[in-house]
Design a protein around this motif. Structure first.
Motif, PDB file in Angstrom:
ATOM      1  N   LEU A 178       0.830  -1.207   0.000  1.00  0.00           N
ATOM      2  CA  LEU A 178       0.000   0.000   0.000  1.00  0.00           C
ATOM      3  C   LEU A 178       0.862   1.254   0.000  1.00  0.00           C
ATOM      4  O   LEU A 178       0.608   2.202  -0.754  1.00  0.00           O
ATOM      5  CB  LEU A 178      -0.921  -0.006   1.219  1.00  0.00           C
ATOM      6  CG  LEU A 178      -1.708   1.285   1.483  1.00  0.00           C
ATOM      7  CD1 LEU A 178      -2.653   1.584   0.334  1.00  0.00           C
ATOM      8  CD2 LEU A 178      -2.474   1.176   2.807  1.00  0.00           C
ATOM      9  N   LEU A 179       1.892   1.254   0.822  1.00  0.00           N
ATOM     10  CA  LEU A 179       2.768   2.421   0.901  1.00  0.00           C
ATOM     11  C   LEU A 179       3.529   2.632  -0.400  1.00  0.00           C
ATOM     12  O   LEU A 179       3.745   3.768  -0.828  1.00  0.00           O
ATOM     13  CB  LEU A 179       3.739   2.269   2.068  1.00  0.00           C
ATOM     14  CG  LEU A 179       3.109   2.301   3.459  1.00  0.00           C
ATOM     15  CD1 LEU A 179       4.133   1.928   4.521  1.00  0.00           C
ATOM     16  CD2 LEU A 179       2.525   3.681   3.754  1.00  0.00           C
ATOM     17  N   THR A 180       3.929   1.541  -1.033  1.00  0.00           N
ATOM     18  CA  THR A 180       4.611   1.655  -2.323  1.00  0.00           C
ATOM     19  C   THR A 180       3.686   2.257  -3.365  1.00  0.00           C
ATOM     20  O   THR A 180       4.106   3.091  -4.189  1.00  0.00           O
ATOM     21  CB  THR A 180       5.104   0.272  -2.790  1.00  0.00           C
ATOM     22  OG1 THR A 180       6.040  -0.241  -1.845  1.00  0.00           O
ATOM     23  CG2 THR A 180       5.765   0.357  -4.159  1.00  0.00           C
ATOM     24  N   HIS A 181       2.415   1.863  -3.333  1.00  0.00           N
ATOM     25  CA  HIS A 181       1.437   2.452  -4.250  1.00  0.00           C
ATOM     26  C   HIS A 181       1.299   3.948  -4.001  1.00  0.00           C
ATOM     27  O   HIS A 181       1.293   4.744  -4.951  1.00  0.00           O
ATOM     28  CB  HIS A 181       0.091   1.751  -4.074  1.00  0.00           C
ATOM     29  CG  HIS A 181      -1.019   2.369  -4.864  1.00  0.00           C
ATOM     30  ND1 HIS A 181      -1.118   2.269  -6.237  1.00  0.00           N
ATOM     31  CD2 HIS A 181      -2.084   3.121  -4.463  1.00  0.00           C
ATOM     32  CE1 HIS A 181      -2.185   2.919  -6.659  1.00  0.00           C
ATOM     33  NE2 HIS A 181      -2.792   3.446  -5.604  1.00  0.00           N
ATOM     34  N   ALA A 183       3.655   5.073  10.305  1.00  0.00           N
ATOM     35  CA  ALA A 183       3.724   6.538  10.302  1.00  0.00           C
ATOM     36  C   ALA A 183       4.878   7.027   9.434  1.00  0.00           C
ATOM     37  O   ALA A 183       4.713   7.937   8.602  1.00  0.00           O
ATOM     38  CB  ALA A 183       3.873   7.053  11.735  1.00  0.00           C
ATOM     39  N   THR A 184       6.058   6.437   9.593  1.00  0.00           N
ATOM     40  CA  THR A 184       7.199   6.869   8.789  1.00  0.00           C
ATOM     41  C   THR A 184       7.006   6.486   7.324  1.00  0.00           C
ATOM     42  O   THR A 184       7.435   7.212   6.427  1.00  0.00           O
ATOM     43  CB  THR A 184       8.496   6.239   9.312  1.00  0.00           C
ATOM     44  OG1 THR A 184       8.356   4.820   9.389  1.00  0.00           O
ATOM     45  CG2 THR A 184       8.837   6.776  10.692  1.00  0.00           C
ATOM     46  N   GLY A 185       6.362   5.336   7.088  1.00  0.00           N
ATOM     47  CA  GLY A 185       6.115   4.927   5.716  1.00  0.00           C
ATOM     48  C   GLY A 185       5.200   5.893   4.979  1.00  0.00           C
ATOM     49  O   GLY A 185       5.466   6.276   3.834  1.00  0.00           O
ATOM     50  N   PHE A 186       4.123   6.314   5.646  1.00  0.00           N
ATOM     51  CA  PHE A 186       3.217   7.282   5.032  1.00  0.00           C
ATOM     52  C   PHE A 186       3.913   8.630   4.830  1.00  0.00           C
ATOM     53  O   PHE A 186       3.705   9.297   3.814  1.00  0.00           O
ATOM     54  CB  PHE A 186       1.963   7.467   5.885  1.00  0.00           C
ATOM     55  CG  PHE A 186       0.862   6.494   5.566  1.00  0.00           C
ATOM     56  CD1 PHE A 186       0.126   6.617   4.399  1.00  0.00           C
ATOM     57  CD2 PHE A 186       0.572   5.444   6.425  1.00  0.00           C
ATOM     58  CE1 PHE A 186      -0.884   5.716   4.082  1.00  0.00           C
ATOM     59  CE2 PHE A 186      -0.432   4.539   6.124  1.00  0.00           C
ATOM     60  CZ  PHE A 186      -1.159   4.668   4.958  1.00  0.00           C
ATOM     61  N   ALA A 187       4.740   9.040   5.796  1.00  0.00           N
ATOM     62  CA  ALA A 187       5.461  10.315   5.662  1.00  0.00           C
ATOM     63  C   ALA A 187       6.440  10.251   4.495  1.00  0.00           C
ATOM     64  O   ALA A 187       6.548  11.213   3.710  1.00  0.00           O
ATOM     65  CB  ALA A 187       6.197  10.623   6.966  1.00  0.00           C
ATOM     66  N   LEU A 188       7.137   9.134   4.362  1.00  0.00           N
ATOM     67  CA  LEU A 188       8.088   8.986   3.265  1.00  0.00           C
ATOM     68  C   LEU A 188       7.371   8.950   1.920  1.00  0.00           C
ATOM     69  O   LEU A 188       7.820   9.567   0.942  1.00  0.00           O
ATOM     70  CB  LEU A 188       8.897   7.701   3.475  1.00  0.00           C
ATOM     71  CG  LEU A 188      10.068   7.435   2.534  1.00  0.00           C
ATOM     72  CD1 LEU A 188      11.056   8.587   2.571  1.00  0.00           C
ATOM     73  CD2 LEU A 188      10.753   6.116   2.912  1.00  0.00           C
ATOM     74  N   ALA A 189       6.241   8.233   1.866  1.00  0.00           N
ATOM     75  CA  ALA A 189       5.469   8.176   0.617  1.00  0.00           C
ATOM     76  C   ALA A 189       4.966   9.568   0.231  1.00  0.00           C
ATOM     77  O   ALA A 189       5.002   9.951  -0.947  1.00  0.00           O
ATOM     78  CB  ALA A 189       4.293   7.210   0.771  1.00  0.00           C
TER      79      ALA A 189
END
Length: 322
Positions: A114-117, A303-309
């Motif tokens: 999901l985060l990659t998308h 949280a960090t994944g969404f921020a990075l995305a």
């Protein structure tokens, strides 16, 4: 006017911080009924993971053996090795050390897809890599945990205290991991429509239920748990940052396109914390620090994944990338 003395308050604070160091004595006290529920959740989670296993994804990963080998090495060798260094550097209590090693002994989670998308990365590559690591989890995760925890003086104390026999571990793995995983693969192949309906809800549901158990355990032991959140937080943050940096470095070394670099970074930095939580509650319920680390990881890496995305998407927008 009465004088307010801060001395008792300071004593309470000092006692609370000292109590946080006794986290190895902190139990979530989930009870017999919850132990059964946790085992059922393990089965549900592994079944859900297996629903995502598709032969075409495995074939796609095998068409890129260099990338597959590099990411697998990053996930199960490089990051755990660096985690041993973090455990020593932060001088962590045994249960926390084991929790950190448990998280990075597991596969990537479907959240990485999901985060990659959202990051406009290579979703097909992300799914293929998640499928491979999830397929390996039934065998690799118990072996990796035993190996890396055995190299940590802190984490090995918990393993020695629990004293799990090889036969017991094998039986638990077969019952809690291999059997539901095999059933999930069978269901995906024989009832693909049903599998497609239930697949998206399994992992988020299990993770929320497990986090509620952890939060409930913390609430009943607030004096021990609350100060410890601040104590263990920096180690969890450092571990997550290192995981993401390792993923980014491996992607650069593999010389893949930008979209693939994003997928590999997130695949290495986002772990299946729901699986880590169910294993923590099933095998180490008397060591609340193990589950606490897994719970914190589950919140922080998302949280960090969404921020990075979001950062990647903004950078694309500023550079005019569609």
């Amino acid at each position: 006017m009465p004088t307010l003395s801060v001395a008792p308050l300071l004593v309470d604070v000092v006692d609370a911080v000292a109590a946080a160091r006794d986290i190895d004595d902190f139990s979530l006290d989930v009870g017999g009924g919850f132990n059964l529920a946790v085992k059922l959740m393990i089965g549900l989670l592994l079944l859900g993971i297996a629903l995502d296993v598709r032969l075409e994804d495995l074939r796609a990963a095998l068409r890129h053996p260099r990338v597959f080998a590099a990411v697998t090495a990053a996930q199960f060798v490089i990051v755990p090795l660096l985690t041993l260094g973090l455990v020593a550097a932060f001088d962590l209590p045994p249960s926390v050390a084991l929790g950190m090693l448990l998280v990075v002994s597991g596969p990537a989670g479907s959240m990485s897809n999901l985060l990659t998308h959202r990051a406009r990365g290579d979703v097909a590559l992300s799914v293929s890599l998640t499928t491979v690591s999830s397929s390996m989890a039934a065998v690799v995760t118990p072996l990796a945990l035993a190996f890396w925890a055995g190299l940590s003086p802190q984490a090995s104390q918990v393993l020695d205290a629990v004293d799990l026999s090889p036969v017991e571990v094998l039986g638990e793995v077969l019952l809690l991991i291999v059997t539901p995983f095999a059933l999930g693969i069978l269901l995906a192949r024989t009832r693909p429509t049903l599998a497609a309906r239930i697949r998206p809800a399994v992992e988020p549901t299990v993770l929320v239920m497990l986090l509620l158990i952890v939060v409930g355990g913390l609430a009943s032991n607030l004096r021990v748990g609350a100060p410890y959140l601040l104590d263990v937080g920096p180690a969890v943050v450092a571990q997550n940052v290192l995981s993401l940096l390792v993923g980014a470095g491996v992607a650069v070394l593999c010389r893949v396109p930008a979209r693939a670099r994003r997928a590999i970074t997130l695949e290495t930095g986002v772990r299946n914390t729901a699986l880590a939580l169910v294993l923590a509650l099933a095998f180490f319920p008397e060591y609340g620090g193990v589950a606490l680390v897994c719970g914190l990881w589950g919140v922080w890496d998302v949280a960090t994944g969404f921020a990075l995305a979001a950062w990647w998407r903004r950078r694309d927008a500023h550079s005019g990338v569609a």
